[in-house]
Design an enzyme around this catalytic site. Sequence first.
Site, PDB file in Angstrom:
ATOM      1  CG  ASP A 282      32.405  48.547  34.858  1.00 42.41           C
ATOM      2  OD1 ASP A 282      33.215  49.349  35.366  1.00 42.41           O
ATOM      3  OD2 ASP A 282      32.632  47.328  34.739  1.00 42.41           O
TER       4      ASP A 282
ATOM      5  NE  ARG B  14      29.720  34.895  56.047  1.00 46.56           N
ATOM      6  CZ  ARG B  14      28.560  34.771  56.696  1.00 46.56           C
ATOM      7  NH1 ARG B  14      27.543  35.552  56.375  1.00 46.56           N
ATOM      8  NH2 ARG B  14      28.421  33.899  57.656  1.00 46.56           N
TER       9      ARG B  14
ATOM     10  CE1 TYR C 192      38.180  43.015  33.058  1.00 46.91           C
ATOM     11  CE2 TYR C 192      36.515  41.789  34.262  1.00 46.91           C
ATOM     12  CZ  TYR C 192      37.837  42.060  33.995  1.00 46.91           C
ATOM     13  OH  TYR C 192      38.814  41.374  34.646  1.00 46.91           O
TER      14      TYR C 192
ATOM     15  CE  LYS D  70      41.159  46.170  36.781  1.00 50.74           C
ATOM     16  NZ  LYS D  70      39.879  46.074  36.095  1.00 50.74           N
TER      17      LYS D  70
HETATM   18  C1  LIG Z   1      38.910  45.030  36.015  1.00 49.72           C
HETATM   19  C2  LIG Z   1      37.528  45.356  35.627  1.00 49.72           C
HETATM   20  C3  LIG Z   1      36.450  44.672  36.198  1.00 49.72           C
HETATM   21  C4  LIG Z   1      36.639  43.530  37.174  1.00 49.72           C
HETATM   22  O1  LIG Z   1      37.200  43.986  38.365  1.00 49.72           O
HETATM   23  P1  LIG Z   1      38.057  43.024  39.356  1.00 49.72           P
HETATM   24  O2  LIG Z   1      38.392  43.940  40.482  1.00 49.72           O
HETATM   25  O3  LIG Z   1      39.242  42.543  38.574  1.00 49.72           O
HETATM   26  O4  LIG Z   1      37.165  41.902  39.737  1.00 49.72           O
HETATM   27  C5  LIG Z   1      35.176  45.046  35.817  1.00 49.72           C
HETATM   28  N1  LIG Z   1      34.965  46.031  34.922  1.00 49.72           N
HETATM   29  C6  LIG Z   1      35.979  46.691  34.352  1.00 49.72           C
HETATM   30  C7  LIG Z   1      35.683  47.776  33.363  1.00 49.72           C
HETATM   31  C8  LIG Z   1      37.292  46.372  34.686  1.00 49.72           C
HETATM   32  O5  LIG Z   1      38.291  47.026  34.093  1.00 49.72           O
END
Ligand SMILES: *Cc1c(COP(=O)(O)O)cnc(C)c1O
Length: 370
Positions: A170, A49, A101, A195
């Site tokens: 982000d 962890r 998001y 993504k």
């Molecule tokens: C998908 C996404 C998230 C969340 O990510 P996860 O890996 O699904 O937890 C956060 N910010 C943006 C812009 C996203 O597209």
Amino acid sequence: MATESTHGWSDGTRCVHAGESTVVGGPLLAGPTFAAPYRLGETEYYYGRADNPTWRALESALGELDGGEAVLFSSGMAAITTVLRGVLKQGDTLVVPADGYYLVRAYVRDELAGLDLDVRAVPTAGSWHDAVRGAGFVLLETPSNPGLDVCDIEAIARAAHAEGALVAVDNTTATPLGQRPLHLGADLVVCSDTKAVAGHSDLVLGHVSTRDDQLLARLRAGRTAGGAVPGAFEAWLAHRGLGTLDLRLERQASNAAALYEALREYPDVCGLRWPGSPHDPAHEIASKQMDRFGGVLSFELPSEAAVNSVLANSRVLTDATSFGGLHTTLDRRTRWGDPVPEGFVRLSAGCENAADLVADLRAALDASTW
Ligand SMILES: *Cc1c(COP(=O)(O)O)cnc(C)c1O
């Protein structure tokens, strides 16, 4: 693990070599290390962890691409929420994108209610300079998901820093190759590697990068105590996927450009957005701060029925959420609660051939009724 710096190389070379193993007699990319406890000795590894060599290899690659040091998390949301929990204090003013998001705003509202935060939600294309007054923490998301609006990271970071605020970006839509927020003045960059970074629609993962040693230590401690740790196999798969990020983004962006041009011809397609196009309202600022554009487009069809009809008449478009994978997907966003019209969709251009995608989308639009 010995790694060489990829400094000075172009994107494709950096993606292939970032975080690679240089152990003679070993594989080019070390396989996943599966461990709960480690045999103790002269090593930093003691428990799964707290740390893992497969995480370290990918962290070294992502940190290099972001221009900082990276901490890996079990998802993008784990990355973002560990940042928020680590930096926010009782009564802080938090500025978040109103159109970013959706789960981030829900998390702040539902899970951080006890902190009595002053939460200001600002549209990405809105006036951040007023919003950052007195702020303790500012989260930007540019290009925003799903609306693909863009804000000026450098200018907002300067204004926010003058108020003593920390700034995080982000960077999921842009990817570490598309934009380097740490170079533009951000203190933290967060990314959902689910993504385009991992890129194959088969795992969930996230990371945070920073150049601030104190923040870095706080994030690692927050991960160890909070337990939002990735699996070694996911980290390894993502590192394997990262090797082709440059190639995949190039194909996705050229597919997006071709689809954008095709969609422009349809009068029933409204609000078409792709910051990579000179016709896009965000193109000027996007070109100033972004190194390249990805494969995500957004637009609006007249209704939910219109979207369903296009999907039913398409051979290639996949009805699925998420983006940045090999498959071209179409996602109607109100089903997830985004504050957008019923017919608003996000299209993620995949790695198929542009001619097939354009012919298929045209045929689907022509065959659809609404
Ligand atoms: C998908 C996404 C998230 C969340 O990510 P996860 O890996 O699904 O937890 C956060 N910010 C943006 C812009 C996203 O597209």
